[in-house]
Design an enzyme around this catalytic site. Structure first.
Site, short mmCIF file in Angstrom:
data_model
loop_
_atom_site.label_atom_id
_atom_site.label_comp_id
_atom_site.label_asym_id
_atom_site.label_seq_id
_atom_site.Cartn_x
_atom_site.Cartn_y
_atom_site.Cartn_z
N CYS A 154 36.48 46.31 41.10
CA CYS A 154 36.27 45.20 40.17
C CYS A 154 34.78 44.93 40.01
CB CYS A 154 36.99 43.94 40.70
SG CYS A 154 36.70 42.50 39.68
N CYS A 157 33.76 41.19 39.85
CA CYS A 157 33.87 40.50 41.15
C CYS A 157 32.69 40.86 42.05
CB CYS A 157 35.15 40.90 41.89
SG CYS A 157 36.62 40.94 40.89
N ASP A 158 32.25 42.11 42.01
CA ASP A 158 31.34 42.61 43.05
C ASP A 158 29.95 43.02 42.58
OD1 ASP A 158 33.31 42.22 44.94
OD2 ASP A 158 34.19 44.20 44.61
#
Ligand code: NAP
Length: 328
Positions: A154, A157-158
């Site tokens: 993701c 997300c990261d």
């Protein structure tokens, strides 16, 4: 049919010894991505008591998409989070209930359809299944070990963990390229590792990626192993044509090698194809009467937010017709 005019009136009917039993709802929708939220909107707007159950993040994969420029109505583009918020607001405004619960099992006994979560049992006159998909694992040594410590599925997300880093993206489809284009805002250098010498991704992503100086490509190559200690330090890459291997130093590995439907819990409930996608007809009807499939987990030609939304509308409409027929 259990028509409802008010908003948000939970139908708590009876409690069994462990869990609440609620319903019957007209429509219970499993999954709160674009298909599920659209089915929720159509159900609520059709004055049907409608419940959406989503155990993960509302919006599904849509919510983790940074820039969406192929969903009509947003000529300047829209973020996945914004679009999710708007879809949720619209579904709720028509009285659709949304619960954050993970569906563990579905039981169908004739016309009675029961969806069970850890929190309770929900009875529905019709079910719309939109569990979506998840990113496939590559299965390379080190992948599991370093997930969360350098290996990610993701980008939104990261990405922030990889500011000014050198990273690799694995895959050659829309996900790999669109996520690499997002990651360029954070990373110093991105190497896309693809097993062929031609990309599967849409031309518009290819043009953007080829024009981006931070992005380079390793063609005809696969990740053989991910290596590190506390975090990832390198990947060992094998050229599939020559068989030669070499090290690519990297701090992060973003894996986008395809998707797989989240339908394990539907095995034995409705017909799935050999890859696990829900088999339906053009009205999104599954092999079981009163149960409909929609969105990315449905066997279909194209998987986009626009097509998921179309599926959600079709499934909810077909569910409404099914409930009307049943009443006659
Ligand atoms: P995908 O289209 O299936 O692409 C997966 C990529 O990973 C392919 O390039 C494939 O190589 C490669 N791959 C598969 N298995 C591999 C392995 N074992 N080792 C190395 N490489 C491997 O998956 P996706 O990109 O996640 O897209 C999934 C669906 O969502 C598609 O329908 C896509 O159009 C849609 N999507 C759309 C958008 C958008 O419209 N903005 C964004 C993301 C996703 P080959 O090419 O050689 O098969």
């Amino acid at each position: 049919m259990f028509r409802r005019d008010g908003m948000g009136d939970d139908r708590v009917m009876a409690g069994d010894k462990d869990k609440q039993k609620e319903g019957p709802f007209d429509i219970v929708i499993v999954g709160g991505g674009p298909a599920g939220l659209t089915a929720g909107l159509y159900g609520g707007r059709g004055r049907l008591s409608t419940l959406v159950l989503e155990g993960g993040v509302l919006g599904g994969q849509m919510v983790t998409t940074d820039a969406i420029d192929n969903y009509p109505g947003f000529p300047q583009g829209v973020t996945g989070a914004e679009l999710t918020g708007l879809m949720e607001e619209q579904a709720r405004s028509f009285g659709c209930l949304i619960r954050r619960e993970t569906v563990a099992a579905i039981e169908i006994q004739g016309e009675t359809k029961t969806v069970s979560t850890e929190q309770g049992h929900y009875e529905g006159g019709a079910l719309v299944l939109c569990p979506g998909t998840e990113y496939r694992k590559l299965g390379a040594p080190g992948e599991k070990e370093f997930t969360g410590r350098g290996v990610s599925y993701c980008a939104t997300c990261d990405a922030a963990f990889f500011r000014d880093s050198k990273i690799v993206v694995v895959g050659g489809g829309d996900s790999a390229l669109s996520e690499a284009l997002f990651l360029r805002k954070f990373a110093r250098e991105i190497t896309i590792i693809h097993r062929r010498d031609a990309l599967r991704a849409e031309k518009i992503y290819q043009e953007k990626a080829f024009a981006e100086p931070k992005i380079n490509f390793l063609w005809d190559s696969v990740v053989q192993e991910i290596v590190g200690d506390q975090t990832v330090h390198k990947v060992i890459v094998r050229n599939v044509k020559t068989g030669e291997t070499h090290d690519v130093p990297t701090e992060g590995v973003f894996m986008f090698v395809g998707i797989t439907p989240r339908t394990a819990f539907l095995r034995g409930v409705v017909d799935l194809d050999e890859q696990g996608y829900i088999v339906t007809d053009e009205a999104c009807r599954t092999s079981v009467e009163g149960v409909f499939g929609a969105g990315d987990a449905r066997k279909s030609f194209l998987k986009q937010i626009a097509t998921a939304v179309g599926d959600g509308a079709t499934a909810a409409f077909a569910a409404e017709k099914y409930l009307e027929e049943r009443e006659r």
